[in-house]
Design an enzyme around this catalytic site. Structure first.
Site, mmCIF file in Angstrom:
data_model
loop_
_atom_site.group_PDB
_atom_site.id
_atom_site.type_symbol
_atom_site.label_atom_id
_atom_site.label_comp_id
_atom_site.label_asym_id
_atom_site.label_seq_id
_atom_site.Cartn_x
_atom_site.Cartn_y
_atom_site.Cartn_z
ATOM 1 N N SER A 154 50.383 35.046 49.745
ATOM 2 C CA SER A 154 50.593 35.107 48.298
ATOM 3 C C SER A 154 51.316 33.906 47.716
ATOM 4 C CB SER A 154 51.344 36.388 47.943
ATOM 5 O OG SER A 154 52.557 36.447 48.661
ATOM 6 N N HIS A 168 45.782 40.143 47.851
ATOM 7 C CA HIS A 168 45.392 39.072 46.920
ATOM 8 C C HIS A 168 43.947 38.619 47.141
ATOM 9 C CE1 HIS A 168 49.203 38.125 44.901
ATOM 10 N NE2 HIS A 168 49.765 38.518 46.035
ATOM 11 N N LYS A 217 46.030 44.482 41.592
ATOM 12 C CA LYS A 217 45.861 43.048 41.326
ATOM 13 C C LYS A 217 44.453 42.851 40.743
ATOM 14 C CE LYS A 217 49.265 41.902 44.908
ATOM 15 N NZ LYS A 217 50.471 41.954 44.102
#
Ligand SMILES: Cc1ncc(COP(=O)(O)O)c(C=O)c1O
Length: 408
Positions: A193, A227, A256
């Site tokens: 990340s 992610h 996300k």
């Protein structure tokens, strides 16, 4: 009874965090947004001030503000209420939860999936269950905090942390574990990340193939691709799609790229059945709300459609435009296709100055300075979203081009 003595100790610890530069500080309160139109994406207000261009959201496909997703959430609330009202095994399993789990399993091509209140809860609930007392845990040094804490909660026989992406070190640790353990769990972020780089899953799969026979209970590959899923790969299947390799346990988030909230695990039926009975953050904690589950299913439907592929295509183009623009301006970045784009500043004072400058010019980005990252790794993390337009990317680049510390 007053808590003056413990309050004094806690305040002193907070002061130390601040002095060392490790405090997160006052939070930004988002108080609204507008859809600008005319070739520009949404703008946000913080504490009533704005408009800000938001270059630090995980909402990679812009689905949090998309009509179909919001409407599905409203419908879910109207049909089933605002909250689940109980944990899953009592009376908190609603139809939208089950539909979402089936949709996630299908999306990832797995036998089963289960949802948690967050990806963090999924990881810290799963790792201690899967890491038996006869296991080795082998983990990348830059793994997310949920993996670090999941490993701390677990009581495996061995814990090894290998240097970031270091395949040879990983293999050496595995060979060492084979002499002592019945089971090995290799655990890694898919996308990391802070930097937007990704785990070499195909290489790890080859290493596993070489050593699996040495473990009585196999080697399992666990990836947290929070992610990656929805933001990476031609169809948004994340790091697995880009590397062509698969995890045995895939952790993802709904908060996300899917634009909603919550986390999940996709795996074999045996693993999911086992975790439904044993993972404490699943058994003893409420699931996401029925409305969130309905919204998440709608988001997956979009990702898994021509619209989703077009959004992903636009996202890739905007990320490439931004990376190329940074390079043209003489900034250092990392190559790649992921919408996390680090601007490597490599200096704490300059990182803080650049973040403050961006803020003054109404651009939101995330500064990662020492001691949060090692000296020399200080960076500004930008995150590109599909609701950014070319004009938005160029606006951010124009602001960066006028930063007076740019050339230093
Ligand atoms: C790799 C990784 N895993 C898990 C999480 C947490 O996701 P959630 O908000 O669903 O708990 C994050 C969030 O930043 C992350 O970067």
């Amino acid at each position: 009874m007053p808590h003056d003595r413990i309050d004094a100790v806690l305040r002193a610890e907070l002061a130390t965090l601040e002095q060392e530069g490790r405090a997160k500080g006052a939070e930004n309160v988002l108080t609204g947004f507008i859809q600008v139109g005319n070739g520009r994406g949404p703008r946000y207000w913080i504490d009533g001030k704005g408009p800000f261009l938001r270059m630090n959201a995980n909402n990679y496909l812009g689905l949090a503000l998309r009509d179909e997703v919001m409407r599905a959430g409203h419908d879910g609330v109207e049909r089933f209420g605002a909250g689940p009202g109980a944990v899953r095994f009592i009376s908190g399993t609603w139809e939208t939860h089950v539909v979402l789990e089936q949709r996630l399993a299908q999306f990832h091509g797995r036998e089963a999936a289960m949802i948690f209140s967050s990806a963090y809860a999924a990881t810290i609930g799963m790792l201690p269950q899967i890491l038996s007392a006869d296991s080795a845990a082998i983990s990348d040094a830059l793994n997310h905090n949920c993996i670090i804490n999941g490993m701390r909660l677990a009581r495996p026989k061995l814990r090894h942390v290998y240097p970031h992406l270091d395949r040879a070190a990983l293999e050496a640790r595995l060979a060492d574990a084979a002499k002592q353990c019945r089971r090995a769990i290799i655990v890694t972020d898919g996308i990391f990340s802070m930097r937007g780089d990704h785990a070499p899953l195909a290489d790890i799969a080859n290493i596993i193939a070489r050593h699996d026979g040495d473990f009585a209970e196999n080697i399992l590959l666990v990836i947290d691709d929070s992610h990656g899923v929805g933001a990476f790969g031609a169809t948004g299947r994340g790091t697995e799609e880009v590397t062509g390799a698969r995890a045995d346990i895939l952790v993802g988030t709904l908060g996300k790229a899917f634009g909603v909230n919550g986390g999940y695990i996709a795996a074999s039926r045996a693993i999911v059945d086992y975790l439904r009975e044993t993972a404490p953050t699943y058994v003893y904690s409420n699931p996401i709300s029925p409305g969130e589950a309905a919204a998440a299913t709608a988001a997956i439907d979009i990702v898994d459609s021509a619209t989703g592929r077009a959004l992903l295509d636009h996202l890739r183009r905007m990320a490439a435009r931004f990376r190329d623009g940074l390079a043209r301006l003489g900034f250092e970045t990392l190559p790649g296709e992921h919408p996390i784009v680090p601007l490597l500043v490599r200096d704490t004072a300059r990182t803080n100055a650049l973040i403050a400058y961006l803020r003054r010019h109404h651009v939101l980005a995330t500064g990662l300075a020492y001691p949060v990252v090692p000296k020399g790794d200080e960076e500004i993390r930008f995150q590109i979203c599909a609701d950014h337009t070319e004009a938005d990317i160029d606006e951010c680049l124009r602001v960066l081009s006028q930063f007076e510390g740019r050339a230093s």
